[in-house]
Structure formats: C-alpha cells, structure tokens
Design an enzyme around this catalytic site. Structure first.
Site, PDB file in Angstrom:
ATOM      1  N   GLU A  45     -54.972   7.803 -19.527  1.00  0.00           N
ATOM      2  CA  GLU A  45     -55.118   8.793 -20.697  1.00  0.00           C
ATOM      3  C   GLU A  45     -56.752   9.207 -20.899  1.00  0.00           C
ATOM      4  OE1 GLU A  45     -52.638   9.530 -22.836  1.00  0.00           O
ATOM      5  OE2 GLU A  45     -51.147   8.167 -22.684  1.00  0.00           O
ATOM      6  N   HIS A 118     -43.517  11.917 -26.714  1.00  0.00           N
ATOM      7  CA  HIS A 118     -42.268  12.199 -26.613  1.00  0.00           C
ATOM      8  C   HIS A 118     -41.458  12.633 -27.944  1.00  0.00           C
ATOM      9  CE1 HIS A 118     -43.144  10.444 -22.733  1.00  0.00           C
ATOM     10  NE2 HIS A 118     -43.776   9.342 -23.432  1.00  0.00           N
TER      11      HIS A 118
END
Length: 152
Positions: A45, A118
C-alpha cells in the site's frame, strides 16, 4: 490537478505481494504495477503511493492520492509519521519506505483521500486488479526492505 489512485495486495501476509497505481492528469492516464515475493500488504500500500509520486514529472500542481489503506492515509493525515521520524522510527515497521516517502511528501505536498476498498470505485478496483496480477507474477524479486527488517 493530478489524481493518483493506489492499492496494494499480498497473497498471505507476509506472502507474494504487489501494488497498482493509476496517475491521472488532464486527458493523460498512466498505470504502474510491480510485484515482490515475501512482503506485506501494508508495504505494498505504501509502495504504491511512493511509486506514484516518484513517477511524476512536474512539481507545483495540486495532488490528491486516493487510497483504501487506513494505515497509509491515517499515518500521513494524522501526522503520525512526523512523530515517528522525530523518535528515529523506534519500534516501527516499514521504516525504509517511510524514509523514502517523507522527501516526496515534502516535495509534492499531496493531499490524501481515503476510499472504501472493493466498493465499486472503478479506479480503485483497477488498482486492485493491477496489484493482484503483479502479486501473482513469476520470478518475483525479493522485497529487500522487508527482508532486512526481518533480520534486524
């Protein structure tokens, strides 16, 4: 304004990992991704953000980074990294990456926007796809920073 969408993934934590980045400026779009063996999701990340900033060719434009990583977004927005830096990153993880990020932050002064992962955001979903595909690659190089951290 430059928009940078980022995501990281790892298959196992630690495990094979990758990051995906989309840079947007006016009508230009650039995608970046890379995979590593034996790394963590948080490292990917953060590396996505670093890679996006390192790819920039111009300075002085406003930059917004879109990330679904609370770890990265909160560390910067809440100023934790400055306290960690002041204390020499004692007992912190991913020190090599934070030390790589800090000069980029000083140079570009990006703003961060957390996005829910998501959740149907097409650019975040594409970054996830890039990150997962990179993590599934063959002959992945080692994440040397992760390896060094494990030996310390």
């Amino acid at each position: 304004m430059i928009k940078i969408y980022t995501d990281g993934a790892s298959k196992g934590n630690p495990g094979n990992g990758g990051y995906g980045v989309i840079l947007l400026y006016k009508n230009m779009r650039k995608e970046l991704s890379e995979g590593f063996r034996l790394t963590t999701n948080n490292r990917m990340e953060l590396l996505a953000v670093i890679s996006g900033l390192e790819a920039l060719k111009v300075e002085g434009l406003p930059i917004t980074i879109y990330s679904d990583s609370k770890y990265v977004v909160d560390s910067v927005q809440k100023g934790w990294i400055w306290g960690w830096q002041k204390k020499g990153f004692k007992d912190k993880k991913n020190v090599d990456l934070w030390k790589r990020y800090i000069p980029l932050h000083t140079k570009f002064k990006p703003q961060f926007q957390w996005v829910k992962g998501h959740a149907g955001n097409p650019l975040n979903e594409r970054c996830d796809e890039l990150a997962v595909t990179a993590a599934l690659g063959y002959n992945l190089p080692p994440d040397q920073g992760y390896e060094a951290e494990q030996k310390a």
